[in-house]
Design a protein around this motif. Structure first.
Motif, mmCIF file in Angstrom:
data_model
loop_
_atom_site.group_PDB
_atom_site.id
_atom_site.type_symbol
_atom_site.label_atom_id
_atom_site.label_comp_id
_atom_site.label_asym_id
_atom_site.label_seq_id
_atom_site.Cartn_x
_atom_site.Cartn_y
_atom_site.Cartn_z
ATOM 1 N N ASP A 264 0.755 -1.255 -0.109
ATOM 2 C CA ASP A 264 0.114 0.030 0.153
ATOM 3 C C ASP A 264 0.788 1.390 -0.029
ATOM 4 O O ASP A 264 1.421 1.427 1.250
ATOM 5 C CB ASP A 264 -1.002 -0.069 1.212
ATOM 6 N N VAL A 265 0.775 2.160 -0.852
ATOM 7 C CA VAL A 265 1.440 3.493 -1.194
ATOM 8 C C VAL A 265 0.846 4.473 -0.228
ATOM 9 O O VAL A 265 -0.325 4.433 -0.115
ATOM 10 C CB VAL A 265 1.465 3.975 -2.575
ATOM 11 N N VAL A 266 1.700 5.174 0.506
ATOM 12 C CA VAL A 266 1.200 5.997 1.617
ATOM 13 C C VAL A 266 1.508 7.299 1.296
ATOM 14 O O VAL A 266 1.091 8.340 2.064
ATOM 15 C CB VAL A 266 1.454 5.438 2.924
ATOM 16 N N PHE A 267 2.458 7.219 0.437
ATOM 17 C CA PHE A 267 3.151 8.960 0.227
ATOM 18 C C PHE A 267 3.854 8.774 -0.952
ATOM 19 O O PHE A 267 4.530 7.933 -1.350
ATOM 20 C CB PHE A 267 4.308 9.273 1.406
ATOM 21 N N GLU B 98 17.583 10.556 -9.410
ATOM 22 C CA GLU B 98 16.273 10.526 -8.768
ATOM 23 C C GLU B 98 15.417 11.589 -8.933
ATOM 24 O O GLU B 98 15.414 12.797 -8.739
ATOM 25 C CB GLU B 98 16.613 10.603 -7.083
ATOM 26 N N VAL C 97 9.995 10.183 -4.927
ATOM 27 C CA VAL C 97 10.169 8.997 -3.931
ATOM 28 C C VAL C 97 8.725 8.398 -3.810
ATOM 29 O O VAL C 97 7.674 9.269 -3.784
ATOM 30 C CB VAL C 97 10.598 9.782 -2.595
ATOM 31 N N GLU D 124 6.526 5.902 -1.284
ATOM 32 C CA GLU D 124 6.760 5.180 0.062
ATOM 33 C C GLU D 124 5.483 4.363 0.494
ATOM 34 O O GLU D 124 4.468 4.485 0.036
ATOM 35 C CB GLU D 124 6.693 6.156 1.118
ATOM 36 N N SER D 125 5.675 3.110 0.676
ATOM 37 C CA SER D 125 4.606 2.415 1.457
ATOM 38 C C SER D 125 4.956 2.279 2.853
ATOM 39 O O SER D 125 5.719 2.990 3.410
ATOM 40 C CB SER D 125 4.618 0.834 0.742
ATOM 41 N N VAL D 126 4.068 1.447 3.651
ATOM 42 C CA VAL D 126 4.484 1.224 4.855
ATOM 43 C C VAL D 126 5.821 0.840 5.447
ATOM 44 O O VAL D 126 6.202 1.100 6.419
ATOM 45 C CB VAL D 126 3.292 0.484 5.637
ATOM 46 N N LYS D 127 6.081 -0.331 4.375
ATOM 47 C CA LYS D 127 7.432 -0.914 4.958
ATOM 48 C C LYS D 127 8.680 -0.566 3.971
ATOM 49 O O LYS D 127 9.688 -1.074 4.377
ATOM 50 C CB LYS D 127 6.774 -2.434 4.571
ATOM 51 N N ALA D 128 8.392 0.181 3.164
ATOM 52 C CA ALA D 128 9.570 0.441 2.140
ATOM 53 C C ALA D 128 9.496 1.903 1.565
ATOM 54 O O ALA D 128 8.299 2.628 1.336
ATOM 55 C CB ALA D 128 9.694 -0.278 1.019
ATOM 56 N N ALA D 129 10.706 2.589 1.175
ATOM 57 C CA ALA D 129 10.596 3.676 0.489
ATOM 58 C C ALA D 129 11.690 3.470 -0.611
ATOM 59 O O ALA D 129 12.454 3.032 -0.651
ATOM 60 C CB ALA D 129 11.058 5.012 1.303
ATOM 61 N N GLU E 277 13.078 5.229 -4.487
ATOM 62 C CA GLU E 277 13.382 6.210 -5.504
ATOM 63 C C GLU E 277 12.772 5.993 -7.012
ATOM 64 O O GLU E 277 12.861 4.793 -7.309
ATOM 65 C CB GLU E 277 14.801 6.781 -5.619
ATOM 66 N N GLU F 181 -0.679 13.437 -4.014
ATOM 67 C CA GLU F 181 -0.580 14.114 -2.599
ATOM 68 C C GLU F 181 -1.639 13.849 -1.592
ATOM 69 O O GLU F 181 -1.429 13.292 -0.499
ATOM 70 C CB GLU F 181 -0.389 15.611 -2.538
ATOM 71 N N PRO G 157 -2.548 9.082 -2.449
ATOM 72 C CA PRO G 157 -1.500 8.090 -2.683
ATOM 73 C C PRO G 157 -1.834 6.507 -3.303
ATOM 74 O O PRO G 157 -1.209 6.160 -4.078
ATOM 75 C CB PRO G 157 -0.437 7.909 -1.608
ATOM 76 N N GLU H 60 -2.001 -0.393 9.384
ATOM 77 C CA GLU H 60 -0.884 0.537 9.201
ATOM 78 C C GLU H 60 -0.889 1.401 7.999
ATOM 79 O O GLU H 60 -0.396 2.758 8.115
ATOM 80 C CB GLU H 60 0.402 -0.186 9.275
ATOM 81 N N THR H 61 -1.621 1.036 6.824
ATOM 82 C CA THR H 61 -1.638 1.813 5.864
ATOM 83 C C THR H 61 -2.520 3.260 6.156
ATOM 84 O O THR H 61 -2.090 4.363 5.752
ATOM 85 C CB THR H 61 -2.718 1.128 4.634
ATOM 86 N N ALA I 8 -0.677 5.638 8.136
ATOM 87 C CA ALA I 8 0.319 6.394 7.316
ATOM 88 C C ALA I 8 -0.237 7.239 6.288
ATOM 89 O O ALA I 8 0.694 8.439 6.021
ATOM 90 C CB ALA I 8 1.309 5.526 6.579
ATOM 91 N N ARG I 9 -1.338 7.023 5.753
ATOM 92 C CA ARG I 9 -1.959 7.767 4.671
ATOM 93 C C ARG I 9 -2.534 9.089 5.247
ATOM 94 O O ARG I 9 -2.545 10.104 4.848
ATOM 95 C CB ARG I 9 -3.110 6.993 4.008
ATOM 96 N N ARG J 62 3.102 19.228 6.642
ATOM 97 C CA ARG J 62 3.457 18.017 6.001
ATOM 98 C C ARG J 62 5.033 17.701 6.065
ATOM 99 O O ARG J 62 5.770 16.984 6.266
ATOM 100 C CB ARG J 62 2.697 17.794 4.628
ATOM 101 N N ARG K 140 7.279 15.179 8.002
ATOM 102 C CA ARG K 140 8.094 14.135 7.373
ATOM 103 C C ARG K 140 9.600 14.333 7.478
ATOM 104 O O ARG K 140 10.477 13.323 7.008
ATOM 105 C CB ARG K 140 7.851 14.272 5.562
ATOM 106 N N THR L 60 9.051 5.216 7.520
ATOM 107 C CA THR L 60 9.818 5.340 6.351
ATOM 108 C C THR L 60 10.746 6.649 6.428
ATOM 109 O O THR L 60 11.956 6.603 5.632
ATOM 110 C CB THR L 60 8.987 5.405 4.993
ATOM 111 N N ILE M 62 14.158 1.586 7.956
ATOM 112 C CA ILE M 62 13.599 1.432 6.467
ATOM 113 C C ILE M 62 14.399 2.372 5.323
ATOM 114 O O ILE M 62 14.883 1.821 4.539
ATOM 115 C CB ILE M 62 12.256 1.733 6.352
ATOM 116 N N ARG M 63 14.572 3.595 5.749
ATOM 117 C CA ARG M 63 15.447 4.555 5.083
ATOM 118 C C ARG M 63 16.889 4.363 5.002
ATOM 119 O O ARG M 63 17.660 5.107 4.056
ATOM 120 C CB ARG M 63 14.881 5.942 5.375
#
Lengths: 121, 526, 448
Positions: free
Chosen positions: A33-36, A51, A54, A56-61, A63, A80, A83, B506-507, B510-511, C284, C288, C313, C318-319
């Motif tokens: 799930d993309v969050v940002f 690059e 970017v 980002e999902s909950v678990k990964a970011a 580029e 914005e 997402p 969790e989604t 975060a959203r 925001r 972040r 993230t 993660i980052r």
């Protein structure tokens, strides 16, 4: 209108000298799930491999790289606030950036759909 | 005889399906009590402390008095007690059961440590009290420093880092300072194995370095050929965890140390896994230049739901001169211990601290606990502890290796790493498997780390688990594996169903982040 | 060994299952030359009683703050902590749990962190706060890095009256990131000069109030100037209790508020562990770029309200090399102590406590500035102030120790080679009238 792909899971749709760029449904599915989504400013120029955004999902970011060189003429502001469009419609409403192409010949170095499908299988 | 038919029935009258009665009026479920937010429970005019009434009148605030309310609710003491006790019961804890988080070393936290840390002579002293009034505190810091130097075989230790990642920063800043002192402005590349903790690259970047990943070989260790190929005159050093995050000892560590030194770089060792080797192997003998020690892992100071930690960092002769301020020194006549707090407190040009990492002297409360733990174990007990930690991990590995899939061949150190091949085609993921463990009363192992293994499950039992406890744990994991292979994926997908909460979204968090309580529209109008 | 459950028979059975003959055989990957065969050169194990005796002996060599008239502050303050706080933080479920990575079985920690974040946001007058930093000084350093990320600028302006340990920590934190740190001179009168240091390259201006000398500052004008230049204002406090009585950072236009929460719930602990508070505006881009962990609200599979760690993230796990900070373990249990104490106080208790602190400090300032040759240098303050003495303050403090009074901190300890005759004195609700009288009498004698 042709669609090309990169090995880093970006797609490029070309219309005249304008290219729309997004990430593939396969990549969106892998991210979860993309969050940002962070998008570049309009007017910024990129070279291939730079690059550009970017995602980002909950678990990964991750580029997102510019597949070709060009100047940003539009970004998908909808991402914005929503997402989830990247998951719901990766190759449609979930597009990231529109670039004004500076060198159309770079497209020849990208994969076509069949080659991309082989790449991810 | 007289018949008494009064009083409570002693036998169940029907076999009823509880399903229809699961929902309660209060939201509580027996001992699992629902608890609203403090802000929904308390009110602005309630307080749980009795204070004298201010006299009023005097004011030297110079016009800086706050106007308007803050909005902080209070609770009377009994209500506050219930609020927090109820909340506490929604947490898993090492005192409740095995906490097998790999690389976290969740061992028993002795309560003697807590008692010692609360002695007024340690807990109720100020970091800037006159030095003659805190000699015992300086002695304790010195004594702990001595234990750490002996255990690691190193000549110096910086005590002020506040946690493991802060210790990494301490070590890498010392490396940067040493390179700068040598005039080596071109050395900015730091080699980091791909199995490293995320703190390693984040720390390197904070010191102005760039990172370059070294791949792992087929045995889960540094790929020596790839490592050698990356050496060069732009290399600042290597950051290596040993035992590594796959739970394996880096067999080539001496050669790695020699090669990085020959190449002009330094060797930072991440000491997160020191519990495997304390009292048996001294990192100084392996050629390291800096290593942090997590007192909150290896030396049993409690994790407290995410800190406080403490990360003293040991140094080789080469890096010792760059250790940060402050540090304890002796007065010239040896009569007093002093704290060198500023550059002006240091004699000689050969000592060049890279700076100060924090106000004051570090985590005294953790020092007291860690030293208590060390003295309780002694040299013999610490050696036995690391041995038992490794024994326990290998016992788990031996019991589960035919059922689950170990990531690598052979024995392990203090943690056993499995991948998700044993779940192939079951529809059950590592995450599902972990959540099912929650229903069985266990905290899951570390999941999806290290990244070099697919669907990683990293199990670290520590030395404070009994054999019978490990047997029960292994029985449960075997049973879950059987259930997954038998096609009962739904049980895993639904899990946990017996925890205070089901899986959380969790989604959504975060959203649309909600990071604080806000009064509802209706409340704010009042 | 009382902490090790395995019996010799257990060990034997386990070794057999593993298929090795000894524990040593599990260490064969260690190079032979690095394996120790005997014990290290440290004492053997000891009983509880023996350890307790040894530690108690060291503790007895220190003078506990509660045992004497005590006026030391400058970044750490002696306050009374209700017994309930220490009892609750020693609940096994709080004390011996890990970072709440499994939210289904960590709601206790997560909900208290969410409440902590809300309390910190309210006290500072900011919109959001994180789940804690190591302490106030590291929070200050991280705030400067955050401001540099947000503004994409590389210059930070520090007030000279920022606690010198905070300034040094910030310099060290930013040292290798090409961030230019400029400071104004330590100024006992106010913030003169700092406004001139702000320009269009400035990422942030960092001002402490009450400052290290105890003086209160109104940041409003500086904030206006900073904002005109596109710079952020970081408001720093070392005494959280002050927020019960004085204007909050948010009231004065601060963009980021950081400080030390030790004064509420945590205790002195000889400098640590403490708890860093970190709050900022609801933007925001700010959120972040925040360092540290954040607890956020969500729902579970049954639709019930619950809490998780969120926006991870940003974080190192993660980052990795692009994380906002390398911070991992922070100060969870101290944040819990803070939030429990704050819940017991409530608004009513906090404002009363703050008022008592201020009144005690006013009384003490009147007493001490009445001594011949002693001048009060701080015309507005909360619970701490600076005095000019007719002699070097360090020597005066030593003589006060002889008389059983811990009378503050010599400014020269924080500013070596400067401000020799300046003494920084704190008073709190723990000081009785007898304490104040004892201090006054002792200081009169020392200075006579």
């Amino acid at each position: 209108m042709s669609v090309k792909f990169t090995k880093d899971h970006e797609w490029v749709k070309v219309d005249g000298d304008e290219a729309t760029v997004g990430i593939t449904a396969y990549a969106a599915d892998q991210l979860g799930d993309v969050v940002f989504v962070e998008l570049p400013d309009v007017g910024k120029s990129f070279e291939p491999g730079d690059e550009m955004a970017v995602v980002e999902s909950v678990k990964a970011a991750s580029e997102v790289y510019a597949p070709v060189s060009g100047e940003v003429v539009a970004v998908n502001d909808v991402l914005e606030g929503e997402p989830q469009k990247v998951n719901e419609s990766a190759d449609g409403d979930g597009w990231f950036v529109k670039l004004k192409l500076s060198d159309k010949s770079q497209l020849d170095g990208l994969m076509d759909e069949a080659a991309y499908k082989a790449h991810i299988s | 005889m007289s018949m008494n038919t009064q009083g409570r029935p002693t036998r169940m009258e029907h076999d009823l399906d509880p399903g229809a009665y699961e929902d309660t009026l209060s939201g509580s479920r027996g001992l699992e009590q629902a608890e609203p937010l403090l802000f929904e429970r308390g009110s602005l005019d309630v307080t749980g402390v009795d204070l004298p009434t201010p006299r009023g009148g005097k004011n030297r605030l110079g016009g800086m008095k706050r106007e308007g309310p803050i909005g902080l609710p209070g609770l009377a003491e009994p209500e506050a007690m219930r609020h927090y006790v109820r909340l506490s019961r929604k947490n898993y804890a090492i005192d409740l059961g095995l906490y097998p988080l790999g690389s976290c070393t969740m061992k028993h936290n002795p309560r003697l440590n807590e008692k010692m840390a609360r002695l007024p002579g340690f807990a109720d002293i100020h970091p800037l009290q006159p030095e003659q009034t805190v000699q015992g505190a300086y002695k304790l810091i010195e004594e702990l420093a001595r234990w750490l130097m002996v255990l690691t075989g190193t000549p110096a230790v910086a005590m002020s880092p506040k946690a493991g990642a802060h210790g990494e920063l301490c070590g890498m800043m010392a490396i940067r300072a040493a390179l700068d002192a040598r005039g080596e402005t071109g050395r900015r590349r730091v080699l980091v194995p791909e199995s490293a903790h995320g703190t390693n690259p984040a720390t390197a970047v904070q010191c102005g370095f760039i990172t370059d990943e070294i791949p792992a070989d087929a045995t889960g260790r540094v790929d020596m050929e790839a490592f050698k190929a990356k050496l060069g005159d732009d290399v600042a050093g290597i950051m290596l965890t040993n035992p590594n995050t796959c739970g394996l000892f880096e067999r080539d560590i001496r050669e790695i140390a020699d090669l990085i030194h020959e190449a002009g770089g330094y060797f930072y060792c991440d000491g997160a896994n020191f519990n495997a080797i304390m009292g048996r192997v001294r990192p100084g003998d392996l050629g390291i230049d800096a290593m942090h020690i997590n007192l909150h892992k290896t030396f049993s100071t409690p994790h407290g739901g995410g800190g406080p930690g403490s990360g003293p960092t040991v140094f080789s002769e080469a890096l010792a001169p760059y250790a940060p301020l402050p540090f304890v020194v002796q007065t010239e006549d040896g009569a007093l211990l002093r704290m060198a707090e500023n550059e002006s407190d240091i004699d000689g040009d050969d000592i060049q601290p890279f700076g100060r990492l924090t106000a004051f002297h570090g985590q005294m409360g953790m020092f007291t606990r860690a030293l208590t733990y060390m003295m309780s174990h002694g040299s013999d007990g610490l050696k036995q502890a690391s041995g038992d930690a490794v024994l326990n991990a290998n016992y788990i590995l031996a019991r589960l290796k035919d059922v689950m899939t170990p990531a690598f061949e052979g024995t392990c150190m203090h943690e056993a790493l499995f991948d998700d091949r044993f779940l192939k085609d079951t529809g059950v993921t590592t995450l599902d498997f972990a959540k099912a463990m929650i229903d069985e009363g266990y905290h899951p192992m570390t999941m999806y780390f290290p990244l070099v293994v697919h669907g990683a499950m990293l199990i670290e039992p520590t030395e404070t688990e009994s054999k019978s406890g490990l047997d029960r744990f292994c029985d449960v994991l075997c049973g879950l594996t059987d259930a997954a292979k038998a096609g009962d994926a739904d049980r895993f997908k639904a899990a946990p169903v017996h925890a205070p909460m089901r899986r959380l979204d969790e989604t959504r968090a975060a959203r649309s982040p909600v990071l604080r309580w806000l009064p509802s529209e209706d409340d704010s109008k009042n | 060994m009382r902490y090790l459950p395995l019996t010799p028979a257990d060990r034997q059975a386990m070794l057999e299952k593993i298929g090795v003959t000894s524990i040593d055989a599990l260490f064969t990957d260690v190079p032979e030359a690095a394996r120790l065969h005997g014990p290290v050169d440290l004492p053997p194990h000891q009983t509880e009683l023996q350890v307790e005796r040894a530690l108690s002996k060291m503790a007895a060599e220190n003078i506990a703050a509660s045992s004497v008239p005590f006026f030391v502050g400058a970044g750490a303050y002696k306050h009374h902590v209700p017994a309930t706080v220490d009892h609750l933080i020693q609940r096994s479920e709080f004390l011996t749990s890990y970072t709440p990575y499994q939210p289904e079985i960590s709601q206790g920690t997560l909900q208290t962190l969410f409440e902590f974040q809300t309390q910190v946001a309210l006290m500072t007058g900011m919109d959001v706060a994180n789940a804690s930093m190591y302490d106030g000084s590291t929070a200050c350093g991280e705030a400067v890095l955050m401001a540099a990320r947000v503004t994409k600028r590389k210059k930070a302006v520090l007030a000279g009256s920022l606690h010198p340990h905070y300034a040094a920590t910030t310099r060290t934190t930013a040292k290798y990131l090409d961030i230019d740190i400029v400071s104004s001179k330590p100024d006992l009168d106010g913030l003169s000069g700092i406004a001139d240091l702000i320009d269009d390259e400035t990422a942030c201006v960092v001002i402490q109030t009450p400052d290290v000398f105890g003086r209160l500052h109104d940041l409003t004008e500086i904030a206006e100037k900073a904002h005109q230049h596109g710079a952020l204002v970081i408001s720093v406090f070392t005494e959280a209790v002050s927020l019960g009585l004085v204007k909050s950072p948010g009231d004065m236009g601060a963009d980021i508020a950081v400080g030390e929460g030790q004064g509420i719930g945590v205790g002195l602990n000889f400098g640590g562990p403490y708890v860093g508070l970190f709050a900022c505006k609801n933007d925001r881009n700010f959120i972040r770029n925040m360092p540290g962990r954040l607890a956020g609200e969500t729902v579970d599979a049954d639709g019930r309200r619950g809490y998780v760690l969120t926006l991870s993230t940003r974080e190192q796990h993660i980052r990795r090399e692009k994380a906002t900070s390398n911070i991992c373990t922070n100060s969870g249990l101290c944040a819990l102590a803070f939030t429990i104490h704050m819940t017991l106080l409530g608004e009513k208790g906090l404002t009363t406590l703050a008022q008592l602190n201020h009144e005690t400090a006013c009384d003490l300032a009147d007493r001490l500035s009445g001594i011949a040759g002693v001048d009060l240098l701080t015309d507005s303050f909360f619970n701490e102030f600076a005095l000019r003495l007719p002699k070097p303050a360090a020597g005066v403090l030593d003589q006060l120790v002889e008389k059983g009074v811990l009378g503050g901190i010599a400014a020269s300890r924080l500013y070596p080679g400067e401000l020799d005759d300046v003494l920084i004195v704190a008073a709190t609700e723990t000081n009785t009238d007898d304490d104040l009288a004892a201090f006054e009498t002792a200081l009169r004698e020392v200075l006579s």
